[in-house]
Design an enzyme around this catalytic site. Structure first.
Site, mmCIF file in Angstrom:
data_model
loop_
_atom_site.group_PDB
_atom_site.id
_atom_site.type_symbol
_atom_site.label_atom_id
_atom_site.label_comp_id
_atom_site.label_asym_id
_atom_site.label_seq_id
_atom_site.Cartn_x
_atom_site.Cartn_y
_atom_site.Cartn_z
ATOM 1 C CD GLN A 1 -6.448 2.925 -23.260
ATOM 2 O OE1 GLN A 1 -6.195 2.516 -22.153
ATOM 3 N NE2 GLN A 1 -7.400 3.815 -23.471
ATOM 4 C CE1 TYR B 1 11.594 8.272 -6.972
ATOM 5 C CE2 TYR B 1 12.465 6.075 -6.563
ATOM 6 C CZ TYR B 1 12.496 7.264 -7.269
ATOM 7 O OH TYR B 1 13.424 7.445 -8.273
ATOM 8 C CB THR C 1 15.108 18.071 -5.566
ATOM 9 O OG1 THR C 1 14.494 17.574 -6.755
ATOM 10 C CG2 THR C 1 14.325 17.607 -4.357
ATOM 11 C CE1 TYR D 1 -3.289 9.525 -22.279
ATOM 12 C CE2 TYR D 1 -1.496 9.455 -23.875
ATOM 13 C CZ TYR D 1 -2.632 10.064 -23.367
ATOM 14 O OH TYR D 1 -3.115 11.203 -23.966
ATOM 15 N NE ARG E 1 -1.145 20.341 -27.859
ATOM 16 C CZ ARG E 1 -0.932 21.466 -27.200
ATOM 17 N NH1 ARG E 1 -1.692 21.804 -26.192
ATOM 18 N NH2 ARG E 1 0.061 22.269 -27.541
ATOM 19 C CB THR F 1 22.716 7.587 -11.317
ATOM 20 O OG1 THR F 1 22.113 6.493 -12.007
ATOM 21 C CG2 THR F 1 23.566 8.376 -12.294
#
Ligand code: UDP
Length: 329
Positions: free
Chosen positions: A171, A154, A44, A168, A115, A184
């Site tokens: 942790q 979605y 898109t 995540y 990382r 928007t």
């Protein structure tokens, strides 16, 4: 000041960087002197959205689907995760792909953030609230979402993404910002985007029928893209109180039929309004409560609907003209 961009030069990843929001964000960050890598599968998104910046040495566009392992990339200071089709016809075209980018794609980007020690911004959505039974919607509302309807890939994908982001980052000690973005609009939307503002403007400019779904009494609250991008930058530049989720949107609510009438008036179009069936699970009312954004970020939108529509109509006039030139060339 609203939307100030951090002054040190940073290397920033934007997933979905060639899309509507991604390309506006990329432009702002490049202009502030940062180095930007946009990753986009171009389903898109469009390369042309980034054209003015592609040759200036500070922006790179990599065509890549986030579901696949990331290519060799530099270390990032910050990541904006915007990858995901956002228009109902586009995210419903391949619902499994939508779910995968919201799950596998999000995990991949999170691993990268961990990382690199990068702060990560995640674009969530007002669709978290589904067809809301509470109005206006505050961040504390848990929503009313159908898990197996046409919008679910979605809505549930984005709900899962929020959970994954929160857990995540907690942790793994990653700094997180989650914005719940309400409707928007603005320049660089594509004529075939399928959402209401672009549909109505394009139909009005072509003097085609205006496709009003249902009786048009459903409401939305439309935020101009520049205001929204200010909100993104404010969140990234704020301390951990801005982790979110924070609603970003314009609380000025309007019915869809009023929007159709306004667009016809502003374009001077001879288009007629034609009713089509209301899509399944189409939310009846939507308006953000932006109290949290105001108090935590000092942010609120400043562009009213008429000014924002004026710029957007100009953009679509140019798009339609250049389409005509391409056809006649
Ligand atoms: N809508 C409409 N005509 C269109 C496209 C959308 O009446 O051509 C309606 C749609 O049913 C919804 C509202 O406009 O009530 C906003 O739809 P959009 O797809 O822009 O975003 P949504 O908020 O539903 O994700």
């Amino acid at each position: 000041m609203h939307g100030q961009v951090s002054s040190e030069t940073q290397t920033i990843l934007i997933t979905g960087g060639a899309g509507f929001l991604g390309s506006h964000l990329a432009a702002r960050l490049v202009e502030a002197g940062h180095r930007i890598v946009c990753v986009d599968n171009l389903h898109t998104g469009r390369r042309s959205n980034l054209a003015p910046y592609l040759n200036n040495g500070r922006l790179t566009l990599i065509e890549h689907d986030l579901v696949d392992p990331l290519p060799e990339l530099p270390r990032f200071d910050a990541i904006y995760n915007l990858a995901c089709p956002a228009s109902p016809p586009h995210y419903q075209e391949n619902p499994v792909a939508t779910l995968r980018v919201c799950s596998e794609g999000v995990l991949r980007v999170l691993e990268r953030a961990a990382r690199d020690g990068a702060r990560i911004f995640h674009s969530s959505t007002s669709e978290i609230y589904g067809d809301p039974e509470v109005h206006p919607q505050q961040e504390t509302y848990h929503g009313n979402v159908n898990p197996i309807g046409p919008r679910s890939c979605y809505d549930e994908g984005k709900r899962f993404a929020e959970t994954l982001m929160m857990d995540y980052c907690h942790q793994n000690g990653v700094q997180l910002r989650i914005a719940r973005i309400f409707n928007t609009y603005g320049p660089r939307m594509q004529p075939n985007d399928g959402r209401v503002v672009s549909n109505f403007i394009v139909q009005a400019l072509r003097d085609e029928q205006i496709t009003l779904y249902g009786d048009g009494q459903q409401t939305r609250s439309f935020c101009y893209v520049d205001d929204l991008i200010d909100g993104f930058l404010c969140m990234m530049d704020s301390d951990d109180r801005a982790r979110g989720p924070i609603n970003l949107g314009n609380p000025a609510e309007i019915t869809v039929v009023e929007l159709a009438e306004l667009v016809i008036e502003m374009t001077g179009s001879s288009s007629q309004i034609v009713h089509h069936p209301l899509p399944i699970d189409d939310p009846k009312r939507r308006r953000p409560d932006i109290g949290k954004a105001r108090s935590v970020l000092g942010w609120q939108p400043t562009t009213d609907l008429v000014s924002g529509l004026k710029n957007t109509i100009e953009h679509f006039r140019d798009e339609i003209l250049s389409e005509k030139h391409r056809v006649h060339a």
